[in-house]
Design an enzyme around this catalytic site. Structure first.
Site, mmCIF file in Angstrom:
data_model
loop_
_atom_site.group_PDB
_atom_site.id
_atom_site.type_symbol
_atom_site.label_atom_id
_atom_site.label_comp_id
_atom_site.label_asym_id
_atom_site.label_seq_id
_atom_site.Cartn_x
_atom_site.Cartn_y
_atom_site.Cartn_z
ATOM 1 N N GLY A 166 0.814 -1.218 0.000
ATOM 2 C CA GLY A 166 0.000 0.000 0.000
ATOM 3 C C GLY A 166 0.844 1.264 0.000
ATOM 4 C CB ILE A 167 3.693 2.451 2.081
ATOM 5 C CG1 ILE A 167 2.901 2.388 3.387
ATOM 6 C CG2 ILE A 167 4.613 3.672 2.082
ATOM 7 C CD1 ILE A 167 3.749 2.117 4.627
ATOM 8 C CB THR A 244 9.493 6.034 4.827
ATOM 9 O OG1 THR A 244 8.998 5.387 3.651
ATOM 10 C CG2 THR A 244 9.995 7.418 4.485
ATOM 11 C CB ALA A 245 10.597 0.361 5.071
ATOM 12 N NE ARG A 246 9.179 -0.771 11.947
ATOM 13 C CZ ARG A 246 8.128 0.030 11.711
ATOM 14 N NH1 ARG A 246 8.267 1.074 10.923
ATOM 15 N NH2 ARG A 246 6.970 -0.203 12.282
ATOM 16 C CG ASP A 270 10.349 8.493 9.078
ATOM 17 O OD1 ASP A 270 10.517 9.419 9.895
ATOM 18 O OD2 ASP A 270 9.331 7.770 9.078
ATOM 19 C CD GLU A 275 13.359 3.999 14.439
ATOM 20 O OE1 GLU A 275 12.345 4.084 15.158
ATOM 21 O OE2 GLU A 275 13.303 3.916 13.204
ATOM 22 C CG HIS A 293 9.750 5.886 13.233
ATOM 23 N ND1 HIS A 293 10.146 4.616 13.522
ATOM 24 C CD2 HIS A 293 8.594 5.757 12.543
ATOM 25 C CE1 HIS A 293 9.261 3.749 13.042
ATOM 26 N NE2 HIS A 293 8.308 4.434 12.428
HETATM 27 O O1 LIG Z 1 6.186 3.061 11.493
HETATM 28 C C1 LIG Z 1 5.002 3.121 11.466
HETATM 29 C C2 LIG Z 1 4.127 1.991 11.328
HETATM 30 O O2 LIG Z 1 4.631 0.858 11.288
HETATM 31 O O3 LIG Z 1 2.913 2.176 11.269
#
Ligand SMILES: O=CC(=O)O
Length: 334
Positions: A166-167, A244-246, A270, A275, A293
């Site tokens: 989706g992202i 922006t994933a992990r 991000d 973290e 994040h």
């Molecule tokens: O990092 C944000 C999520 O996993 O929703």
């Protein structure tokens, strides 16, 4: 039979009205523990007995640590559903949950717009060398001397999306508005409708030919360090990367090296491997645009995520099922 019991791991910050609908049908229990040892002791004390459904937030990892076999062994055996507020559920060991007969849900789709928006922001910022200008300006040196090297336009550039869920698809839609050409790699090829014109390529081609690479794949044991030294070596020299994933889908130390050698020209991040710690090589490098994040950090999206998670809790309490069970568990009997 008494009222159902729901465990709240973390806080409800926004969706108070929706949460009230849970309080109306169940007793809500919050742990007193403030760390994992205390939490395990609290489970063993019997204080959480008879809980059938748990709601958890990303930050509740500070109280419980990862949801793994050790924790699941300590949990009351009555727990059948774990409703995670977040799209990424790498803090939860899904095979261990399956073995303990616990079904897990996440919040897909609720996060797509906000996460894709930050992805595009990082992408443009990294392409345009904005962090160097921002830093010089804040230091009272206008653009600095020498000024940042000229950036690049997104128009006509190849955006490689790794992970077309989706992202990833939302990023593709937004990047098309900037004139980017979209290619992707995914575990499996999407239907033409979902592809929407994006070209499916191998990971090697994605790395070798993309001008910009966006990481949008989930973190799990098989995606850890998908991008490491051998993959950096395959990339088009001067590539821009956005994550922006992990953090751990990429080897952070290898990224630092690839930035230092110029193989990667700039990066927008991000998320980080450990973290809230950040590799000093990233903090020191002016070609790194970083945010802490904040991919889903909007009122609207946080509200949507809480409501989505609460929908899962409500369905679990009332009907013994979930609205969005994680893909690894679809097909398992409830
Ligand atoms: O990092 C944000 C999520 O996993 O929703």
């Amino acid at each position: 039979m008494g009222r159902p019991k729901v465990l709240l791991l973390g806080k409800i910050d926004h969706a108070h009205v929706a949460w009230q609908t849970i309080a109306d049908i169940a007793d809500v229990i919050q742990p007193k523990a403030t760390n994992r040892d205390e939490f395990i002791a609290e489970c063993k004390s019997g204080a959480l007995d008879d809980i059938s459904v748990a709601y958890r937030t990303f930050d509740s990892v500070k109280i419980t640590g990862k949801i793994d076999s050790e924790l699941l062994d300590a949990f009351p055996k009555s727990i059948k559903f774990l409703c995670h507020n977040g799209a990424g559920y790498d803090q939860i060991d899904i095979p261990a949950c399956t073995a303990h007969d616990v079904r897990v849900s996440n919040t897909p789709t609720a996060v797509d717009d906000a996460t894709a928006d930050v992805t595009i922001w990082l992408l443009i910022g990294a392409l345009r060398n904005l962090p160097i200008g921002i830093e010089a300006l804040r230091a009272g040196k206008w653009r600095g001397s020498p000024p940042p090297k000229l950036g690049h336009d997104p128009q006509g550039k190849i955006l490689g999306i790794l992970g077309m869920g989706g992202i990833g698809r939302n990023v593709a839609t937004k990047a098309r508005a900037f004139g980017m050409r979209i290619r992707y790699h995914n575990r499996s090829r999407l239907s033409p409708e979902l592809e929407d014109g994006a070209e499916y390529v191998s990971l090697e081609t994605l790395l070798a030919e993309s001008d910009v690479l966006s990481l949008n794949l989930p973190l799990n044991p098989s995606t850890r360090h998908t991008i490491a030294a051998p993959q950096f070596a395959l990339m088009k020299p001067g590539i821009v990367i956005v994550n922006t994933a992990r953090g751990a889908v990429m080897d952070e130390a290898a990224l630092v090296d690839a930035l230092a050698s110029g193989q990667v020209s700039s990066v927008g991040l991000d998320v980080y491997e450990n973290e809230p710690e950040i590799h000093p090589g990233l903090l020191e490098n002016p070609n790194v645009l970083l945010v802490p994040h904040m991919g889903t950090w909007t009122q609207e999206t946080q509200q949507k995520m809480e409501e989505w998670t609460i929908d899962n809790v409500r369905l679990a309490v009332k009907e013994g099922k979930l609205k969005s069970i994680v893909p690894e568990q679809t097909g398992l009997a409830a």
